[in-house]
Design an enzyme around this catalytic site. Sequence first.
Site, PDB file in Angstrom:
ATOM      1  N   THR A 292       0.847  -1.180   0.000  1.00  0.00           N
ATOM      2  CA  THR A 292       0.000   0.000   0.000  1.00  0.00           C
ATOM      3  C   THR A 292       0.886   1.234   0.000  1.00  0.00           C
ATOM      4  OG1 THR A 292      -2.028   0.938   0.953  1.00  0.00           O
ATOM      5  CG2 THR A 292      -0.255   0.412   2.502  1.00  0.00           C
TER       6      THR A 292
ATOM      7  N   HIS B   7      -5.243  -0.293   6.215  1.00  0.00           N
ATOM      8  CA  HIS B   7      -4.870   1.050   5.763  1.00  0.00           C
ATOM      9  C   HIS B   7      -6.013   1.967   6.168  1.00  0.00           C
ATOM     10  CE1 HIS B   7      -3.461   3.767   2.162  1.00  0.00           C
ATOM     11  NE2 HIS B   7      -4.052   4.486   3.094  1.00  0.00           N
TER      12      HIS B   7
ATOM     13  N   CYS C  17      -2.100   8.674   6.129  1.00  0.00           N
ATOM     14  CA  CYS C  17      -2.754   7.459   6.600  1.00  0.00           C
ATOM     15  C   CYS C  17      -1.742   6.560   7.308  1.00  0.00           C
ATOM     16  CB  CYS C  17      -3.381   6.707   5.435  1.00  0.00           C
ATOM     17  SG  CYS C  17      -4.619   7.636   4.511  1.00  0.00           S
TER      18      CYS C  17
END
Length: 219
Positions: A61, A83, A66
Site C-alpha cells: 500500500t 490502511h 494514513c
Amino acid sequence: MNLHKGWQQRIEGARAAEEAPLPLPHPGQRPKYRDPRLDRLTMKLLPGEFYATREDEAIVTILGSCVAACLRDPVAGVGGMNHFLLPATSRQQDDPRVAARYGVGAMEYLINELMHLGARRSRLEAKVFGGARVVQGLSDIGERNNAFIRGFLEQERIPLLAEDLGGPFPRKIYFLPAKGEVYVHLIRKVRNDTLFVRESRLFEAVSRAPASSDIELFS
C-alpha cells in the site's frame, strides 16, 4: 487511551468468542499481481481496506498521512495489513465500508480476520507505518493517526516490534506476512502539487461520500 465504548465492547466480544469476522471491506475481486522484485503474488490495498493471509505472498500500500498496521501471529504463520485514514469518528458506523476507514474499526476487523484464519490474539505482534505530514495546509492528521495506533496497541497489549511513523514523506510499504518482513520505500519526490491535490481530495471524499469504495491516494 480510552476507545469508543461501543467499539471496545465489540473488540472484547470478538476476542472472547473468536467468531467469524464481520462482513468486511477488502480488495474484492481485484486480481493480485506478481511483483518481480519480491517474486511473489502481491495484493494492493486502497484506503479503508485490509487483507489477511496465510500464504507466502505480499501486501502493498502507499501511505501519506494514513497509517497501515501490519499484524502477524508468527506461530500460526498468519498475517495481514490494514490502511486507515483517520483515527476515529464521532458517529457510530454500522457500514463496515465506512468503519474500516477509521482506526478502531480497521484494527477490529483485521484482528477478527486474523483470528478467523487461525491466529491467536495473545500471539499477535505489530509493525506500523505512515502518518506523515505531507500536506502543510491540512491539520496534522498523520500525528493523530500515529498517536491512535500507539495507544491502541498499548491498550490491547499487542507488542510493537517496529515503527516508521511521521516525517514529511509518503511511503510505499511491502509486507510479507509469512516472514514478518516489511520493506519501506520513502517517496521523496512527487511531481508538482500531485500529493497535495490527491490527499486533499481523499479527505474531502471521505467527508462527503464515506461509503464510496474507489478512493485512492496514489495511482
